[in-house]
Design a protein around this motif. Structure first.
Motif, PDB file in Angstrom:
ATOM      1  N   ASP A 165       0.853  -1.278  -0.002  1.00 53.67           N
ATOM      2  CA  ASP A 165      -0.088  -0.050   0.053  1.00 53.67           C
ATOM      3  C   ASP A 165       1.003   1.297   0.010  1.00 53.67           C
ATOM      4  OD1 ASP A 165      -2.624  -1.444  -0.052  1.00 53.67           O
ATOM      5  OD2 ASP A 165      -2.465  -1.650   2.235  1.00 53.67           O
ATOM      6  N   VAL A 166       2.041   1.187   0.656  1.00 50.69           N
ATOM      7  CA  VAL A 166       2.791   2.313   0.881  1.00 50.69           C
ATOM      8  C   VAL A 166       3.425   2.518  -0.649  1.00 50.69           C
ATOM      9  CG1 VAL A 166       5.020   3.211   1.639  1.00 50.69           C
ATOM     10  CG2 VAL A 166       3.472   1.911   3.263  1.00 50.69           C
ATOM     11  N   GLN A 167       3.905   1.512  -1.183  1.00 54.99           N
ATOM     12  CA  GLN A 167       4.416   1.672  -2.623  1.00 54.99           C
ATOM     13  C   GLN A 167       3.401   2.179  -3.560  1.00 54.99           C
ATOM     14  OE1 GLN A 167       6.039  -2.152  -4.262  1.00 54.99           O
ATOM     15  NE2 GLN A 167       6.376  -1.312  -6.132  1.00 54.99           N
ATOM     16  N   LYS A 168       2.097   1.780  -3.562  1.00 53.03           N
ATOM     17  CA  LYS A 168       1.284   2.272  -4.423  1.00 53.03           C
ATOM     18  C   LYS A 168       0.704   3.860  -4.026  1.00 53.03           C
ATOM     19  CE  LYS A 168      -1.659  -1.775  -4.909  1.00 53.03           C
ATOM     20  NZ  LYS A 168      -2.781  -2.601  -4.808  1.00 53.03           N
ATOM     21  N   MET A 169       0.850   4.152  -2.771  1.00 52.40           N
ATOM     22  CA  MET A 169       0.778   5.539  -2.504  1.00 52.40           C
ATOM     23  C   MET A 169       1.877   6.496  -3.016  1.00 52.40           C
ATOM     24  SD  MET A 169       0.752   7.184   1.503  1.00 52.40           S
ATOM     25  CE  MET A 169      -0.765   6.067   1.959  1.00 52.40           C
ATOM     26  N   PHE A 170       3.043   6.240  -3.434  1.00 54.31           N
ATOM     27  CA  PHE A 170       4.038   6.972  -3.625  1.00 54.31           C
ATOM     28  C   PHE A 170       4.457   6.576  -4.991  1.00 54.31           C
ATOM     29  CE2 PHE A 170       4.244   7.314   0.739  1.00 54.31           C
ATOM     30  CZ  PHE A 170       4.293   8.961   0.790  1.00 54.31           C
ATOM     31  N   ALA A 171       3.739   5.701  -5.780  1.00 51.50           N
ATOM     32  CA  ALA A 171       4.156   5.270  -7.049  1.00 51.50           C
ATOM     33  C   ALA A 171       4.682   6.572  -7.973  1.00 51.50           C
ATOM     34  CB  ALA A 171       3.133   4.629  -7.836  1.00 51.50           C
ATOM     35  N   GLY A 172       5.437   6.624  -8.731  1.00 53.76           N
ATOM     36  CA  GLY A 172       5.932   7.571  -9.573  1.00 53.76           C
ATOM     37  C   GLY A 172       6.332   8.996  -8.928  1.00 53.76           C
ATOM     38  N   VAL A 173       6.561   9.049  -7.499  1.00 48.57           N
ATOM     39  CA  VAL A 173       7.065  10.098  -6.812  1.00 48.57           C
ATOM     40  C   VAL A 173       8.480   9.799  -6.405  1.00 48.57           C
ATOM     41  CG1 VAL A 173       6.937  11.283  -4.647  1.00 48.57           C
ATOM     42  CG2 VAL A 173       4.615  10.578  -5.685  1.00 48.57           C
ATOM     43  N   LYS A 174       9.277  10.997  -7.106  1.00 51.03           N
ATOM     44  CA  LYS A 174      10.807  10.949  -6.854  1.00 51.03           C
ATOM     45  C   LYS A 174      11.170  11.878  -5.886  1.00 51.03           C
ATOM     46  CE  LYS A 174      11.608   9.471 -11.649  1.00 51.03           C
ATOM     47  NZ  LYS A 174      12.125  10.135 -13.156  1.00 51.03           N
ATOM     48  N   SER A 183      13.492  18.122   6.385  1.00 47.99           N
ATOM     49  CA  SER A 183      12.383  17.592   5.635  1.00 47.99           C
ATOM     50  C   SER A 183      13.029  16.422   5.047  1.00 47.99           C
ATOM     51  CB  SER A 183      11.703  18.470   4.750  1.00 47.99           C
ATOM     52  OG  SER A 183      10.914  19.631   5.287  1.00 47.99           O
ATOM     53  N   ILE A 184      12.185  15.271   5.101  1.00 47.07           N
ATOM     54  CA  ILE A 184      12.426  13.941   4.357  1.00 47.07           C
ATOM     55  C   ILE A 184      12.226  14.402   2.696  1.00 47.07           C
ATOM     56  CG2 ILE A 184      11.828  11.524   3.930  1.00 47.07           C
ATOM     57  CD1 ILE A 184      11.131  11.314   6.521  1.00 47.07           C
ATOM     58  N   ARG A 185      13.168  14.019   1.993  1.00 47.78           N
ATOM     59  CA  ARG A 185      13.231  14.356   0.698  1.00 47.78           C
ATOM     60  C   ARG A 185      12.806  13.427  -0.363  1.00 47.78           C
ATOM     61  NH1 ARG A 185      15.892  19.409   0.054  1.00 47.78           N
ATOM     62  NH2 ARG A 185      16.470  20.382   2.216  1.00 47.78           N
ATOM     63  N   THR A 186      13.218  12.107  -0.007  1.00 48.34           N
ATOM     64  CA  THR A 186      13.063  11.026  -0.805  1.00 48.34           C
ATOM     65  C   THR A 186      12.282   9.867  -0.381  1.00 48.34           C
ATOM     66  OG1 THR A 186      15.117   9.421  -0.381  1.00 48.34           O
ATOM     67  CG2 THR A 186      15.133  11.663  -1.974  1.00 48.34           C
ATOM     68  N   VAL A 187      11.685   9.086  -1.152  1.00 50.14           N
ATOM     69  CA  VAL A 187      10.665   8.060  -0.663  1.00 50.14           C
ATOM     70  C   VAL A 187      11.634   7.048  -0.091  1.00 50.14           C
ATOM     71  CG1 VAL A 187       9.264   6.074  -1.491  1.00 50.14           C
ATOM     72  CG2 VAL A 187       9.296   8.183  -2.452  1.00 50.14           C
ATOM     73  N   THR A 188      12.815   6.805  -0.540  1.00 52.77           N
ATOM     74  CA  THR A 188      13.837   5.940   0.115  1.00 52.77           C
ATOM     75  C   THR A 188      14.197   6.351   1.631  1.00 52.77           C
ATOM     76  OG1 THR A 188      14.952   5.425  -2.076  1.00 52.77           O
ATOM     77  CG2 THR A 188      16.291   4.786   0.025  1.00 52.77           C
ATOM     78  N   GLN A 189      14.217   7.530   1.904  1.00 50.12           N
ATOM     79  CA  GLN A 189      14.348   8.127   3.188  1.00 50.12           C
ATOM     80  C   GLN A 189      13.197   7.893   3.825  1.00 50.12           C
ATOM     81  OE1 GLN A 189      15.570  12.195   2.010  1.00 50.12           O
ATOM     82  NE2 GLN A 189      17.387  11.888   3.362  1.00 50.12           N
ATOM     83  N   LEU A 190      11.848   8.019   3.169  1.00 53.43           N
ATOM     84  CA  LEU A 190      10.687   7.829   4.157  1.00 53.43           C
ATOM     85  C   LEU A 190      10.470   6.407   4.351  1.00 53.43           C
ATOM     86  CD1 LEU A 190       8.068   8.855   5.297  1.00 53.43           C
ATOM     87  CD2 LEU A 190       6.990   8.445   2.761  1.00 53.43           C
ATOM     88  N   ARG A 191      10.791   5.595   3.618  1.00 53.38           N
ATOM     89  CA  ARG A 191      10.689   4.048   3.966  1.00 53.38           C
ATOM     90  C   ARG A 191      11.515   3.579   4.881  1.00 53.38           C
ATOM     91  NH1 ARG A 191       8.281   0.700   0.173  1.00 53.38           N
ATOM     92  NH2 ARG A 191       7.609   1.578  -1.862  1.00 53.38           N
ATOM     93  N   LYS A 192      12.824   4.216   5.148  1.00 52.12           N
ATOM     94  CA  LYS A 192      13.657   3.823   6.143  1.00 52.12           C
ATOM     95  C   LYS A 192      13.025   4.380   7.493  1.00 52.12           C
ATOM     96  CE  LYS A 192      18.324   4.785   8.105  1.00 52.12           C
ATOM     97  NZ  LYS A 192      19.531   5.237   7.702  1.00 52.12           N
ATOM     98  N   GLU A 193      12.640   5.783   7.649  1.00 57.66           N
ATOM     99  CA  GLU A 193      11.818   6.457   8.598  1.00 57.66           C
ATOM    100  C   GLU A 193      10.636   5.374   9.110  1.00 57.66           C
ATOM    101  OE1 GLU A 193      11.097   9.355  11.554  1.00 57.66           O
ATOM    102  OE2 GLU A 193      12.789   8.958  10.379  1.00 57.66           O
ATOM    103  N   LEU A 194       9.762   5.070   8.031  1.00 59.15           N
ATOM    104  CA  LEU A 194       8.512   4.290   8.337  1.00 59.15           C
ATOM    105  C   LEU A 194       9.044   2.937   9.185  1.00 59.15           C
ATOM    106  CD1 LEU A 194       6.408   4.549   5.331  1.00 59.15           C
ATOM    107  CD2 LEU A 194       6.259   5.799   7.502  1.00 59.15           C
ATOM    108  N   LYS A 195      10.047   2.227   8.788  1.00 58.97           N
ATOM    109  CA  LYS A 195      10.633   1.034   9.325  1.00 58.97           C
ATOM    110  C   LYS A 195      11.005   1.265  10.844  1.00 58.97           C
ATOM    111  CE  LYS A 195      14.165  -2.577   8.863  1.00 58.97           C
ATOM    112  NZ  LYS A 195      15.180  -2.976   8.033  1.00 58.97           N
TER     113      LYS A 195
END
Length: 268
Positions: A165-174, A183-195
């Motif tokens: 669901d997280v992947q779908k939420m940010f599909a295409g977002v760079k 501020s968190i700048r990338t989806v990769t950083q956000l995924r780490k924060e969510l973990k």
């Protein structure tokens, strides 16, 4: 197991309850609700309650007559009337109203800035704000939208979603929205924060939306295939946000989640 002693019971030292039968009846229901076995025998209930057999029998009989317990021979379980009462409670329960009531009566949160938010795609909307601390006037107000990556409550809610669901939420977002240098700048950083949020059980916002402001956020568990939709947060000026204040605000927020969450959703 030690016999139960209700703090409101006349048998408890120093207690002067005017309704010991009600307290004892509640203790029986609580005992049945928390028992590992699906049923408890009358003997087990008598022993764990620490009451005379005749008193236990009378209480069980009254509870059975009300439909609050069900009897199968000498064994007892919670009755179906419990579900009816719980359903009636949930129909009338207003989490926003309870939010304001709880914050104003909380020794921890009554002087803080606390908010409820709901998830709207990859943003959250603030639906309630308790203003206990005028120094945090720069943070979001009721009706404001905020990208989930920029706020503690957003990260807390999204951390409870499945990875798919997280992947779908940010599909295409760079590149994610940015409001401060933190501020968190990338989806990769956000995924780490969510973990990290999943592991600790709550989210932290460190000057990511407003300079000088820290925030803690927790998702309010909800049922349904779409996952959690609501969360709460509390803000603090960073200069006062030491380890002791961190622990205290977290304790207040966790109590708030238990107060406004549905009992059927296992908030705890």
């Amino acid at each position: 197991m030690e016999p139960l002693t209700h703090k409101g019971d006349e048998t408890a030292a120093g207690s002067k309850s005017k309704s010991p039968a009600i307290n004892r009846s509640y203790d029986i229901l609580d005992l049945l609700a928390n028992a590992r076995a699906p049923v408890l025998s009358r003997a087990d209930i008598t022993q764990q309650m620490g009451l005379p057999r005749s008193s236990t029998a009378n209480l069980l009989s009254a509870l059975e007559e009300c439909g609050l317990v069900e009897r199968m021979g000498n064994d007892y379980s919670l009755g179906r009337k419990i579900v009816t009462l719980a359903s009636a409670y949930l129909r009338k329960f207003d989490p926003v109203q309870e939010f304001y009531r709880f914050c104003s009566n909380s020794d921890i949160l009554k002087d803080e800035t606390v908010r409820i938010a709901i998830l709207d795609r990859n943003e959250i909307i603030y639906i309630a704000r308790y203003e206990g601390h005028p120094a945090i006037h720069l943070t979001s107000n009721i009706g404001d939208h905020m990208p989930v990556s920029l706020c503690a409550v957003g990260k807390a809610i999204v951390s409870r979603l499945d990875d798919e669901d997280v992947q779908k939420m940010f599909a295409g977002v760079k590149i994610l929205p940015v409001m401060t240098e933190h501020s968190i700048r990338t989806v990769t950083q956000l995924r780490k924060e969510l973990k990290e949020t999943r592991l600790r059980g709550y989210a932290i916002e460190d000057e990511e939306a407003t300079p000088g402001v820290m925030c803690l956020g927790i998702a309010v568990p909800t049922r349904g295939v779409n996952g959690p939709k609501m969360g709460v947060s509390v803000s603090s000026v960073k200069v006062t946000f030491d380890q002791q204040r961190h622990a205290r605000l977290l304790e207040g927020l966790q109590s708030l989640v238990r107060a406004i969450g549905s009992p059927l959703d296992g908030v705890g």
